[in-house]
Design a protein around this motif. Structure first.
Motif, short mmCIF file in Angstrom:
data_model
loop_
_atom_site.label_atom_id
_atom_site.label_comp_id
_atom_site.label_asym_id
_atom_site.label_seq_id
_atom_site.Cartn_x
_atom_site.Cartn_y
_atom_site.Cartn_z
N GLY A 1 13.98 -5.94 -29.76
CA GLY A 1 13.16 -6.04 -30.86
C GLY A 1 12.31 -4.73 -31.01
N TYR A 2 10.99 -4.68 -30.76
CA TYR A 2 10.27 -3.58 -30.93
C TYR A 2 9.97 -2.99 -29.69
CZ TYR A 2 9.29 -5.64 -35.69
OH TYR A 2 9.58 -6.05 -36.85
N THR A 3 10.61 -3.27 -28.55
CA THR A 3 10.00 -2.65 -27.23
C THR A 3 11.34 -1.84 -26.80
OG1 THR A 3 8.85 -4.62 -26.90
CG2 THR A 3 9.33 -2.98 -25.00
N GLU A 4 11.05 -0.54 -26.48
CA GLU A 4 12.05 0.57 -25.81
C GLU A 4 11.77 0.59 -24.28
OE1 GLU A 4 13.15 4.11 -28.20
OE2 GLU A 4 12.44 5.01 -26.44
N PHE A 5 12.69 0.70 -23.69
CA PHE A 5 12.52 0.98 -22.13
C PHE A 5 13.76 1.64 -21.77
CE2 PHE A 5 15.17 -3.10 -23.23
CZ PHE A 5 16.26 -2.91 -22.26
N THR A 6 13.47 2.39 -20.57
CA THR A 6 14.44 2.82 -19.79
C THR A 6 14.75 2.18 -18.54
OG1 THR A 6 12.90 4.28 -18.50
CG2 THR A 6 13.70 5.31 -20.39
N THR A 7 16.16 2.16 -18.02
CA THR A 7 16.44 1.44 -16.83
C THR A 7 17.89 1.86 -16.51
OG1 THR A 7 16.90 -0.74 -15.97
CG2 THR A 7 17.78 -0.79 -18.11
N SER A 8 18.55 1.44 -15.48
CA SER A 8 19.97 1.80 -14.96
C SER A 8 20.70 0.40 -15.11
CB SER A 8 20.14 2.53 -13.80
OG SER A 8 19.39 3.83 -13.99
N ILE A 9 21.87 0.44 -15.62
CA ILE A 9 22.86 -0.70 -15.47
C ILE A 9 23.73 -0.42 -14.41
CG2 ILE A 9 22.29 -1.53 -17.97
CD1 ILE A 9 24.94 -0.14 -18.40
N TRP A 10 24.18 -1.61 -13.91
CA TRP A 10 25.25 -1.39 -12.67
C TRP A 10 26.16 -2.31 -12.68
CZ3 TRP A 10 20.08 -2.71 -11.51
CH2 TRP A 10 19.80 -4.16 -11.04
N PRO A 11 27.49 -1.88 -12.36
CA PRO A 11 28.73 -2.87 -12.47
C PRO A 11 28.73 -3.83 -11.32
CG PRO A 11 29.33 -0.66 -11.23
CD PRO A 11 27.61 -0.55 -11.63
N ARG A 12 29.03 -5.10 -11.93
CA ARG A 12 29.23 -6.47 -10.81
C ARG A 12 30.01 -7.08 -11.34
NH1 ARG A 12 27.14 -11.37 -9.59
NH2 ARG A 12 26.64 -11.51 -7.14
#
Length: 125
Positions: free
Chosen positions: A82-93
């Protein structure tokens, strides 16, 4: 570099087990991935909400992971919902990648468990 971020251009071609071929290119021109998925909960030591990448996007991420991971298959990304930007890390599973949805992102966009959400992800190289 005056606050500018550097992003690699990565082109990957793959063939799925069903024989479908595809190509994805990560560039500075927009998000590397965009997909819609259901918000799911993982009940570890603390419950957390995630989006799980679809098969095609998972295959592409698995191919580029060696070039962009900082360890354990974790891939740093900037996300937009939407209008929200964020930082994160994705991980395999188990052949997919899990995108954590922080409480602040869910609250900002009114996201609840079971909702279908479209996310744009850009790999932070």
């Amino acid at each position: 570099m005056d606050g500018a971020t550097r992003q690699a251009t990565i082109t990957t071609t793959w063939e799925t087990t069903s024989g479908t071929a595809g190509t994805m290119t990560a560039t500075d021109d927009g998000p590397d991935l965009e997909f819609t998925a259901e918000v799911v909960e993982w009940r570890g030591p603390a419950p957390y909400c995630f989006l799980v990448t679809p098969p095609e996007e998972s295959e592409w991420l698995a191919d580029v992971m060696p070039e962009v991971t900082y360890g354990w298959g974790m891939i740093p990304v900037t996300g937009v919902i939407g209008y929200t930007e964020f930082t994160t890390s994705i991980w395999p599973r188990k052949g997919t990648f899990w995108v954590p949805l922080k409480d602040a992102v869910r609250a900002s966009e009114g996201i609840e468990l079971g909702d279908l959400v479209t996310v744009q992800l850009t790999i932070r190289a």
